[in-house]
Design an enzyme around this catalytic site. Structure first.
Site: not given
Length: 275
Positions: A17, A202
């Site tokens: 991230d 994601k």
């Protein structure tokens, strides 16, 4: 900016991230020094262990570039899945950014429509009295529409969030909902509500890159800090929250590095790779 050395064969994949994981928003000198150390360490891993790096982030390309400039960061990863994995970029060794055609086809096949999202927002308000506030400060991307949900009461919040998820599924729209992280610029006591094409996000971006690079699942790592990272962390063999992760994220995932930000990443990676 330079690209981390690109190995000809990919032996390992590490996913990060970006906001509040790889990039610390406070940009304190001690934090940035650790980021620079991490950049150099990842160069070693790429050269000595055939590691490739991917950033999987809710930020746009423009936001990433601005933050990198602000922090004085110099190393680009091999892949960037931006705007919550609704865009996929491969960074070539000469620094040229190219889209990944097979990922673009997945998005096109999803049938995602901004009008469908707008109709869903209207239905939430008119039928269920659920109001979502557009995230105008971050803008809206072509395939990601961002909103905030502000809780009315503790009793009503779970009901409202379930309604939002249910309607999104009925409309064939992908969705991400998590508690906001004020450190990343979001308001306190609110939820991020992101509408995206089905088959993206994601988790899907991580699975796609594992297949694209032909890397064994056992040779994958991921690092995150918030609720929208949990599925990504569970997709890999070695998924870690950093010590600065939100309370929400820690309630879902027990594997937590002993240090925050780049310091935590370096600790975990050095325990495995050495260098």
């Amino acid at each position: 900016m330079k690209v981390i050395y690109t190995p000809t064969v990919t032996e390992y994949l590490i996913f990060f991230d970006f906001d509040e994981t790889y990039y610390p928003h406070e940009c304190l000198p001690e934090q940035l020094n650790m980021v620079y150390e991490l950049e150099q360490y990842l160069q070693l891993l790429a050269r000595n262990h055939q590691v490739k790096i991917a950033w999987v982030t809710g930020s746009s390309v423009q936001q990433i570039q601005a933050k990198m400039k602000m922090a004085g960061m110099t190393q680009l990863p091999h892949f960037i899945a931006s705007n919550l994995g609704t865009e996929m970029w491969e960074i070539k060794s000469d620094g040229h950014w190219v889209t990944v055609p097979s990922w673009t086809e997945i998005i096109k096949a999803s049938g995602f429509s901004r009008r469908d999202v707008e109709d869903l927002i209207s239905e939430l308000k008119s039928t269920y009295n659920i109001v979502l506030q557009e995230q105008t400060q971050f803008g809206q991307s072509g395939y990601k529409m961002n909103y905030y949900y502000y809780p009315v009461s503790a009793a009503r919040t779970p009901y409202d969030l379930n309604v939002i998820r249910h309607l999104a599924a009925n409309h064939g729209i992908g969705i991400n909902i998590n508690i906001c992280n004020p450190k990343a610029g979001d308001p306190e006591h609110a939820y991020d509500v992101d509408f995206i094409p089905t088959g993206t996000g994601k988790k899907a971006a991580v699975q796609f890159l594992m297949d694209y690079c032909q890397v064994l699942p056992s040779k994958t790592w991921a690092f995150g800090d918030s609720g929208n990272d949990i599925e990504m962390l569970r997709m890999v063999a070695h998924g870690y929250l950093l010590q600065n992760a939100t309370a929400e994220a820690k309630s879902y995932h027990n594997n937590v590095a002993p240090y925050p930000y780049a310091e935590g990443i370096l600790h975990v990676c050095r325990n495995f790779f050495g260098e």
